[in-house]
Design a protein around this motif. Structure first.
Motif, PDB file in Angstrom:
ATOM      1  N   VAL A  61       0.850  -1.191   0.000  1.00  0.00           N
ATOM      2  CA  VAL A  61       0.000   0.000   0.000  1.00  0.00           C
ATOM      3  C   VAL A  61       0.884   1.238   0.000  1.00  0.00           C
ATOM      4  O   VAL A  61       1.814   1.352   0.805  1.00  0.00           O
ATOM      5  CB  VAL A  61      -0.923   0.022   1.235  1.00  0.00           C
ATOM      6  CG1 VAL A  61      -1.775   1.285   1.248  1.00  0.00           C
ATOM      7  CG2 VAL A  61      -1.817  -1.220   1.261  1.00  0.00           C
ATOM      8  N   VAL A  62       0.600   2.178  -0.908  1.00  0.00           N
ATOM      9  CA  VAL A  62       1.358   3.424  -0.977  1.00  0.00           C
ATOM     10  C   VAL A  62       0.402   4.599  -0.797  1.00  0.00           C
ATOM     11  O   VAL A  62      -0.662   4.654  -1.407  1.00  0.00           O
ATOM     12  CB  VAL A  62       2.133   3.540  -2.312  1.00  0.00           C
ATOM     13  CG1 VAL A  62       1.215   3.356  -3.510  1.00  0.00           C
ATOM     14  CG2 VAL A  62       2.860   4.884  -2.397  1.00  0.00           C
ATOM     15  N   LEU A  63       0.796   5.527   0.070  1.00  0.00           N
ATOM     16  CA  LEU A  63       0.011   6.741   0.307  1.00  0.00           C
ATOM     17  C   LEU A  63       0.483   7.826  -0.655  1.00  0.00           C
ATOM     18  O   LEU A  63       1.672   8.135  -0.713  1.00  0.00           O
ATOM     19  CB  LEU A  63       0.188   7.204   1.751  1.00  0.00           C
ATOM     20  CG  LEU A  63      -0.480   8.534   2.113  1.00  0.00           C
ATOM     21  CD1 LEU A  63      -1.996   8.392   2.113  1.00  0.00           C
ATOM     22  CD2 LEU A  63      -0.005   9.037   3.459  1.00  0.00           C
ATOM     23  N   VAL A  64      -0.464   8.385  -1.417  1.00  0.00           N
ATOM     24  CA  VAL A  64      -0.129   9.410  -2.405  1.00  0.00           C
ATOM     25  C   VAL A  64      -0.974  10.665  -2.157  1.00  0.00           C
ATOM     26  O   VAL A  64      -2.137  10.734  -2.579  1.00  0.00           O
ATOM     27  CB  VAL A  64      -0.369   8.904  -3.839  1.00  0.00           C
ATOM     28  CG1 VAL A  64       0.073   9.967  -4.853  1.00  0.00           C
ATOM     29  CG2 VAL A  64       0.377   7.602  -4.083  1.00  0.00           C
ATOM     30  N   PRO A  65      -0.443  11.664  -1.472  1.00  0.00           N
ATOM     31  CA  PRO A  65      -1.141  12.952  -1.380  1.00  0.00           C
ATOM     32  C   PRO A  65      -1.056  13.657  -2.733  1.00  0.00           C
ATOM     33  O   PRO A  65      -0.035  13.585  -3.419  1.00  0.00           O
ATOM     34  CB  PRO A  65      -0.340  13.708  -0.311  1.00  0.00           C
ATOM     35  CG  PRO A  65       0.501  12.666   0.363  1.00  0.00           C
ATOM     36  CD  PRO A  65       0.791  11.639  -0.675  1.00  0.00           C
ATOM     37  N   TYR A  66      -2.123  14.338  -3.127  1.00  0.00           N
ATOM     38  CA  TYR A  66      -2.121  14.965  -4.451  1.00  0.00           C
ATOM     39  C   TYR A  66      -3.047  16.165  -4.472  1.00  0.00           C
ATOM     40  O   TYR A  66      -3.896  16.332  -3.596  1.00  0.00           O
ATOM     41  CB  TYR A  66      -2.544  13.960  -5.527  1.00  0.00           C
ATOM     42  CG  TYR A  66      -3.999  13.524  -5.442  1.00  0.00           C
ATOM     43  CD1 TYR A  66      -4.987  14.131  -6.226  1.00  0.00           C
ATOM     44  CD2 TYR A  66      -4.395  12.506  -4.573  1.00  0.00           C
ATOM     45  CE1 TYR A  66      -6.314  13.742  -6.154  1.00  0.00           C
ATOM     46  CE2 TYR A  66      -5.736  12.104  -4.497  1.00  0.00           C
ATOM     47  CZ  TYR A  66      -6.684  12.726  -5.289  1.00  0.00           C
ATOM     48  OH  TYR A  66      -7.996  12.344  -5.210  1.00  0.00           O
ATOM     49  N   GLN A  67      -2.877  16.999  -5.492  1.00  0.00           N
ATOM     50  CA  GLN A  67      -3.795  18.096  -5.770  1.00  0.00           C
ATOM     51  C   GLN A  67      -4.467  17.828  -7.106  1.00  0.00           C
ATOM     52  O   GLN A  67      -3.826  17.337  -8.039  1.00  0.00           O
ATOM     53  CB  GLN A  67      -3.061  19.433  -5.819  1.00  0.00           C
ATOM     54  CG  GLN A  67      -2.634  19.967  -4.461  1.00  0.00           C
ATOM     55  CD  GLN A  67      -2.085  21.380  -4.555  1.00  0.00           C
ATOM     56  OE1 GLN A  67      -1.170  21.649  -5.315  1.00  0.00           O
ATOM     57  NE2 GLN A  67      -2.657  22.289  -3.775  1.00  0.00           N
ATOM     58  N   ALA A  68      -5.754  18.138  -7.217  1.00  0.00           N
ATOM     59  CA  ALA A  68      -6.486  17.907  -8.452  1.00  0.00           C
ATOM     60  C   ALA A  68      -7.777  18.708  -8.426  1.00  0.00           C
ATOM     61  O   ALA A  68      -8.127  19.316  -7.415  1.00  0.00           O
ATOM     62  CB  ALA A  68      -6.782  16.408  -8.618  1.00  0.00           C
ATOM     63  N   GLU A  69      -8.495  18.666  -9.555  1.00  0.00           N
ATOM     64  CA  GLU A  69      -9.784  19.356  -9.659  1.00  0.00           C
ATOM     65  C   GLU A  69     -10.954  18.383  -9.503  1.00  0.00           C
ATOM     66  O   GLU A  69     -12.092  18.723  -9.784  1.00  0.00           O
ATOM     67  CB  GLU A  69      -9.882  20.081 -11.002  1.00  0.00           C
ATOM     68  CG  GLU A  69      -8.885  21.205 -11.186  1.00  0.00           C
ATOM     69  CD  GLU A  69      -9.066  22.360 -10.210  1.00  0.00           C
ATOM     70  OE1 GLU A  69     -10.133  22.423  -9.561  1.00  0.00           O
ATOM     71  OE2 GLU A  69      -8.151  23.188 -10.095  1.00  0.00           O
ATOM     72  N   TRP A  70     -10.678  17.148  -9.094  1.00  0.00           N
ATOM     73  CA  TRP A  70     -11.725  16.160  -8.853  1.00  0.00           C
ATOM     74  C   TRP A  70     -11.217  15.178  -7.826  1.00  0.00           C
ATOM     75  O   TRP A  70     -10.017  14.905  -7.739  1.00  0.00           O
ATOM     76  CB  TRP A  70     -12.092  15.443 -10.149  1.00  0.00           C
ATOM     77  CG  TRP A  70     -13.290  14.553 -10.042  1.00  0.00           C
ATOM     78  CD1 TRP A  70     -13.301  13.193  -9.972  1.00  0.00           C
ATOM     79  CD2 TRP A  70     -14.661  14.957 -10.002  1.00  0.00           C
ATOM     80  NE1 TRP A  70     -14.590  12.718  -9.887  1.00  0.00           N
ATOM     81  CE2 TRP A  70     -15.447  13.779  -9.910  1.00  0.00           C
ATOM     82  CE3 TRP A  70     -15.301  16.198 -10.030  1.00  0.00           C
ATOM     83  CZ2 TRP A  70     -16.844  13.818  -9.849  1.00  0.00           C
ATOM     84  CZ3 TRP A  70     -16.688  16.228  -9.979  1.00  0.00           C
ATOM     85  CH2 TRP A  70     -17.454  15.056  -9.887  1.00  0.00           C
ATOM     86  N   GLY A  71     -12.098  14.636  -7.028  1.00  0.00           N
ATOM     87  CA  GLY A  71     -11.725  13.672  -6.002  1.00  0.00           C
ATOM     88  C   GLY A  71     -12.217  14.108  -4.634  1.00  0.00           C
ATOM     89  O   GLY A  71     -12.457  15.295  -4.376  1.00  0.00           O
ATOM     90  N   ALA A  72     -12.355  13.131  -3.740  1.00  0.00           N
ATOM     91  CA  ALA A  72     -12.806  13.435  -2.385  1.00  0.00           C
ATOM     92  C   ALA A  72     -11.791  14.329  -1.685  1.00  0.00           C
ATOM     93  O   ALA A  72     -10.628  13.948  -1.557  1.00  0.00           O
ATOM     94  CB  ALA A  72     -13.004  12.138  -1.601  1.00  0.00           C
ATOM     95  N   PRO A  73     -12.201  15.511  -1.218  1.00  0.00           N
ATOM     96  CA  PRO A  73     -11.234  16.449  -0.641  1.00  0.00           C
ATOM     97  C   PRO A  73     -10.844  16.084   0.789  1.00  0.00           C
ATOM     98  O   PRO A  73     -11.701  15.702   1.596  1.00  0.00           O
ATOM     99  CB  PRO A  73     -11.978  17.789  -0.673  1.00  0.00           C
ATOM    100  CG  PRO A  73     -13.424  17.402  -0.572  1.00  0.00           C
ATOM    101  CD  PRO A  73     -13.552  16.096  -1.292  1.00  0.00           C
TER     102      PRO A  73
END
Length: 445
Positions: A28-40
Motif C-alpha cells: 500500500v502506498v500513500l499518495v497525497p495529491y492536488q487535483a480538480e476532482w476527487g474526495a477532498p
C-alpha cells in the motif's frame, strides 16, 4: 472458551499475512495529491484501475505513476478549503451537485426529458468525462435514491415542485481548491494520515524544511504508533541535473526509512517528470515489490533521462544513499536499491542501507503487530496464552524463510515475563539482501 475459539485464527491470519507479502497487491502506498476532482481532504483506497478512474478520472499523474507496479493506492486530495462544487438548481424542486468540488465539475452536463428506458417516466442524463449516466424516475424521491449511485453527481430535494424538463446544460459554480503547497498544508497532511496503514508514502513537497519535518513524522509513527513505513522524497526540478543537490537531500535525511529519488526525465508515456514526480513511481514500486525481491536492476520506464550520470556522480550517489537510474543498453535500470542511510548510528548496520532489508524488517514487525492488535485482550497472560502467539509467529516466520526474505536460524520466543496486561516476545532473524556484486577469480590453466 472464547479464547480457545480465537486461538486458531491467530496462526491462520499470520500465515495469510506471510503469503500476501509475495503478492504485489499486498503493498500500500500513500499518495497525497492536488487535483480538480476527487474526495477532498479524505483518504480513499484505490485497488485497481477502475477505482482510480472513478476517483480521479486517471488525470493525476503521481497516482498513475505510483500504481504502475501494482500497489494499492491510498489517495489523499489536498485542498485549501476554498473548493466548491458545481451545481444546477430548479427552485423548490431539485439541486444537482457535482459529487466532488473543483473545476472539473463545471464540465459535467445534465439534461432532463422523457425516459428512453421506462415509458411514462422522466430521465436525468449526466454526461461526464468517462461515460453518460441515465436515471429514470417517476418522482423526485426516486431520482434522489437512484443518483446516490452516480459517479458524477448527487441530487437533493428542495421542495414539492415537480421536476421540469431541461435541455442539456453545464453545471456551474465549481471552484478550485488548489494553491501552492505550504508548510501548514504539510502539517495538516501529517495529522490526517498519521493513523493510516501503508508501506510507503510519497511526499509531494521539495522544501528541505518540510522534508525534515516529514522524516520526523515518519520517525514518530515508528516509535509512538508502531507503524513502520518508508518515505520517498524528490527535489526541485531546477536542481534535477545537479548530483550535488540530490546528494544534499540524502545526507540531510540519513535514515533507512527514507528513500531519495534522483530519477528525472521523459517517461515512456511521453510525459516528462522531475524527481519529485518520479518519487511517486519509486514509492509505488517499493510498496508493490515483495520483500524477498530487490529493486536493484529493475527496469525504469524512462525513455530519456534528464541527464546520464557520469562514473563519479554514480559513485557519489551510491555512497550517500541516493536512488538513481543509469543507462544499461537500451533501457534504464535502478543502479542499486539504496535508502538514505549512509552514516551508521548506534542501532544501524550496513545492510540496513538497502531497501530490501529495510522493507523486510518493517513488514515483519507490521504483520506481527497487526495480528497482535487483532487478538489483544483475547489471550490470557500466562504461558499457554504466550505459547499460542509464539506458535502463530513461528508459522509466519517459516513462510517468510521459505520465500527467501529471511535466512535460516531465526527464533521467535516467549520471554515469559507477563505482568498484568503486558508480555514480552523476542524475535531474532536476519533479513536477506540480494547479490549485486559478483567477484570472479579466474585461474588460467
Amino acid at each position: 472458551m472464547t479464547i480457545q475459539r480465537e486461538r486458531p485464527g491467530a496462526t491462520v491470519d499470520l500465515i495469510a499475512k506471510a503469503q500476501e507479502r509475495v503478492l504485489p497487491k499486498s503493498g500500500v502506498v500513500l499518495v497525497p495529491y492536488q487535483a480538480e476532482w476527487g474526495a477532498p481532504n479524505t483518504m480513499v483506497k484505490m485497488t485497481g484501475y477502475d477505482e482510480r478512474i472513478a476517483e480521479t478520472f486517471g488525470e493525476v499523474d503521481t497516482i498513475e505513476l505510483a500504481a504502475e507496479g501494482g500497489a494499492t493506492i491510498i489517495g489523499y486530495r489536498m485542498t485549501n478549503g476554498a473548493a466548491a462544487r458545481a451545481s444546477y438548481t430548479q427552485p423548490d424542486a431539485i439541486k444537482i451537485e457535482a459529487l466532488y468540488p473543483g473545476l472539473r465539475g463545471n464540465d459535467m452536463k445534465v439534461s432532463i426529458g422523457a425516459s428512453t428506458a421506462e415509458p411514462g417516466k422522466k430521465e436525468l442524463q449526466v454526461k461526464g468525462p468517462i461515460k453518460t449516466e441515465k436515471f429514470s424516475f417517476a418522482g423526485t424521491d426516486e431520482l434522489v435514491t437512484k443518483t446516490a449511485q452516480s459517479s458524477y453527481v448527487r441530487v437533493t430535494k428542495l421542495g414539492t415542485t415537480a421536476v421540469a424538463d431541461q435541455d442539456e446544460t453545464q453545471l456551474q459554480g465549481g471552484a478550485s481548491g488548489n494553491a501552492t503547497l505550504t508548510a501548514a498544508d504539510s502539517t495538516a497532511l501529517f495529522t490526517a494520515v498519521s493513523g493510516a496503514d501503508f508501506d510507503s508514502m510519497y511526499l509531494p513537497f521539495d522544501d528541505p524544511a518540510i522534508q525534515a519535518a516529514a522524516k520526523q513524522f515518519m520517525g514518530d509513527r515508528r516509535t509512538k504508533n508502531k507503524k513502520l513505513s518508508t518515505l520517498v522524497i524528490g527535489g526541485n526540478s531546477n536542481d534535477d541535473g545537479n548530483m550535488e543537490k540530490h546528494v544534499e537531500r540524502s545526507v540531510a535525511q540519513n535514515a533507512r526509512y527514507v528513500v531519495n529519488c534522483a530519477i528525472a526525465g521523459q517517461h515512456n508515456n511521453g510525459k516528462t517528470y522531475g524527481s519529485l514526480q518520479w518519487a511517486a513511481w519509486v514509492a509505488g514500486m517499493i510498496a508493490a515489490t515483495p520483500a524477498h525481491e530487490s529493486l536493484t536492476a529493475v527496469v525504469v520506464p524512462l525513455k530519456k533521462a534528464l541527464k546520464d550520470w557520469g562514473y563519479t556522480e554514480i559513485l557519489n550517489a551510491l555512497s550517500t544513499g541516493t536512488l538513481i537510474a543509469t543507462r544499461d543498453g537500451d533501457v534504464y535500470i535502478i543502479e542499486s536499491a539504496v535508502n538514505t542511510l549512509s552514516v551508521l548510528g548506534s542501532n544501524d548496520r550496513e545492510d540496513y542501507g538497502k531497501i530490501r532489508v529495510s522493507m523486510t524488517l518493517d513488514q515483519i514487525v507490521n504483520d506481527l503487530m497487526s495480528v497482535g492488535k487483532k487478538y489483544k485482550g483475547k489471550l490470557s497472560n500466562n504461558d499457554l496464552g504466550g505459547a499460542v502467539f509464539v506458535g502463530a509467529g513461528q508459522a509466519y516466520m517459516q513462510i517468510r524463510e521459505q520465500q527467501g526474505a529471511i535466512d535460516t536460524g531465526w527464533t521467535f520466543t516467549d520471554l515469559k515475563n507477563g505482568v498484568g496486561d503486558r508480555r514480552g516476545f523476542l524475535l531474532s532473524a536476519k533479513p536477506l539482501d540480494a547479490i549485486e556484486y559478483f567477484d570472479i577469480d579466474w585461474e588460467v590453466l
